[in-house]
Design a protein around this motif. Structure first.
Motif: not given
Length: 549
Positions: A394-397, A145-147, A135-141, A401-412
């Motif tokens: 879906v909306d919150a997910a 969203a971003v893509g 299954p698609i994991h969180l990094g792929g998720t 995932l989109v609201r932060s730059s992908v350059d940084s590790t994201l803690d949700i």
């Protein structure tokens, strides 16, 4: 008067002043001459054009700023222009000129914020591309969203975007996957380098149910059958999960198809012929150091088998043959070396390396109750796309995932993004839209329609909201240019904040027996424009704009 129009006015005035005084007009900067000051006491907008121009023009910055301020103050739509510091000019707009932004938003409708600077550019946007082994994991998720949001942003500025998923179905990991399925179907232990987790048993059972005689095949035939059927079922699940998440792909491209069609051999042969590959120690190497790589990369191993980069070579060649002007790869944190490698491949085919763009995304961590939620595909404790959506929606997910730059590790923080409070960014933005929808229903019930006397919108909170609306097009443009859709999310939070402050300070609908005035109608128009931009921005992120909450 939106920021772009104001910037053009400032440049025109500067050009006039320099010309009249016999100074070098070529000293004027091409862009970035107007911005919102951090301190609202410094005006609606500020410009540093005098500071950026003076030295090249051979004049003192403050002297030039004084000349420009005097001229700007005479122009229509400018209430005041004052020199500050070493040469800054603070600008106050006339209320009607500023309010005209509301009319622009409403007149443009769905096209407000769009542009055509990327028109005629064909872009291949490859993202997610998770191995079809689970299954698609969180990094792929995060990339899903971003893509998808990036594709929407690029299209909003005129690009023709093809969303593409590269199916890694040719490597050893697929053999490990097939072996894991066979082990689960026969009751054997998970093989070394195999995959665990409940999903392996589920897929194995579905394969056996669909092909009852599969376990009676020879070892080689059984392996190929499980390989083929397992990948097909996994891809089916991936497509379904991504679709439910709001992300759909135009092309699902098989890596295996490149090998089976001879495209890999043909591509390697072409690079051998043009001298881009060289032989050493029985292997063939790509001259990737010429593009800044730390070492040249093996393309054909000494045993004659292709290295992984051989498929990348054929894949990029195929993309360019399909007519794409830009090939954007969105890859995980473990693919940093691919940037120069893929640019080296482009150069080897005679392309400008800039046709290749590589975006690297960092990891995502989930936090619940202050503790990390662990994930490991091989241990079978993977946090999947479905897990995340089930937890927050879906909306919150997507938004988180989109609201932060992908350059940084994201803690949700799962507790935060599930909450219905103003501390939850997606709730804060969506609530602003729902509040506006409720206000529109109230106005309709009272028979009040929006008016266009925007010069009445003189309250400071009205001005803040109007100026924020005027920035939407530039935000979308920069998000497309920099490949950073998170800029749209952060803008929406600013817009929602400006609206909530306006709502608390400025009554839109009359109370009791109070007469309906042109100010009420103008404010209703401002609310309609705000609602429109909030909805448009959320749509760019693939997030809903609810009418009620």
């Amino acid at each position: 008067m939106n920021p772009d129009v104001l910037a053009d006015l400032v440049r025109d005035v500067a050009q006039d002043v320099l010309t009249r005084r016999g100074l070098d007009v070529s000293a004027l900067p091409a862009d970035g001459v107007v911005e919102r000051p951090r301190n609202p006491e410094h005006g609606d907008y500020a410009t540093n054009i005098a500071l950026r121009t003076a030295k090249k023009a051979g004049v003192n910055p403050r002297e030039l700023g004084t000349w420009l301020a005097e001229e700007l103050a005479t122009r229509e739509g400018i209430a005041s222009a004052e020199i500050a510091g070493p040469g800054f000019i603070n600008l106050q707009l006339a209320a009607d000129a500023q309010g005209a932004i509301v009319g622009e938003v409403l007149a443009a409708g769905a096209s407000y914020g769009t542009g055509d600077e990327l028109a005629g550019t064909r872009m291949n946007l490859e993202f997610v591309s998770a191995n079809p082994t689970g299954p698609i994991h969180l990094g792929g998720t995060r990339w899903a969203a971003v893509g998808d949001a990036l594709g929407r942003v690029l299209e909003a500025r005129g690009a023709e975007v093809t969303r593409e998923y590269y199916i890694n179905d040719a490597g050893a990991q697929i053999d490990h996957f097939a072996a894991s399925l066979i082990a689960a179907a026969t009751g054997g232990p998970t093989p070394e380098n195999g995959y665990g987790g409940a999903y392996i048993g589920e897929i194995a059972k579905r394969v056996v149910d669909a092909e009852p005689g599969i376990l009676d095949l020879s070892d080689a035939e059984r392996h190929q059958a499980f390989r083929r059927a397992g990948v097909a079922l996994m891809l089916e699940e991936m497509r379904s999960s991504l679709h439910e998440f709001g992300t759909d792909f135009d092309v699902w491209f098989s890596e295996l198809s490149l090998h089976e069609a001879g495209a890999v051999e043909d591509s390697v042969r072409q690079l051998k012929d043009n001298g881009s590959l060289y032989e050493s120690d029985g292997a063939w190497w790509l001259r990737s150091t010429e593009q800044g790589d730390d070492k040249d990369r093996v393309v054909i191993k000494s045993d004659g088998s292709p290295a992984y980069v051989a498929g990348d070579i054929a894949y990029l060649r195929d993309k360019r043959a399909r007519g794409f002007d830009r090939c954007i790869y969105m890859l995980g944190a473990d693919h940093h070396g691919y940037t120069v490698r893929l640019k080296a491949v482009a150069a080897a085919f005679g392309d400008d390396p800039s046709v290749v763009e590589v975006l690297i995304g960092q990891m995502v961590n989930l936090i619940r109750g202050g503790e990390p939620v662990r994930m490991s595909k091989r241990a079978g404790t993977i946090v999947t796309l479905e897990d995340f959506v089930d937890a927050v929606g879906v909306d919150a997910a997507r938004y988180s995932l989109v609201r932060s730059s992908v350059d940084s590790t994201l803690d949700i923080d799962l507790d935060l993004v599930s909450s219905r409070t103003n501390e939850n960014p997606v709730f804060y933005v969506q609530y602003a839209h729902a509040r506006l929808a409720s206000l529109a229903r109230g106005a309709a019930d009272l028979g009040i329609v929006a008016g266009d006397d925007y010069g009445l919108l003189e309250h400071p909170r009205e001005g803040d909201l109007i100026r924020t609306l005027g920035e939407f097009g530039e935000v979308v443009r920069s998000a497309a240019e920099l490949r950073e859709p998170h800029r749209v999310a952060r803008y929406l939070e600013q817009l929602a904040g400006a609206y909530h402050k306006f709502y608390d300070s400025c009554r839109v609908l009359p109370q009791g027996d109070e007469d309906v005035t042109d100010l009420h109608r103008a404010r209703l128009a401002l609310c309609a424009a705000t609602r429109q931009v909030l909805a448009a921005g959320l749509a760019l992120l693939g997030v809903g704009a609810p009418e009620r909450m």
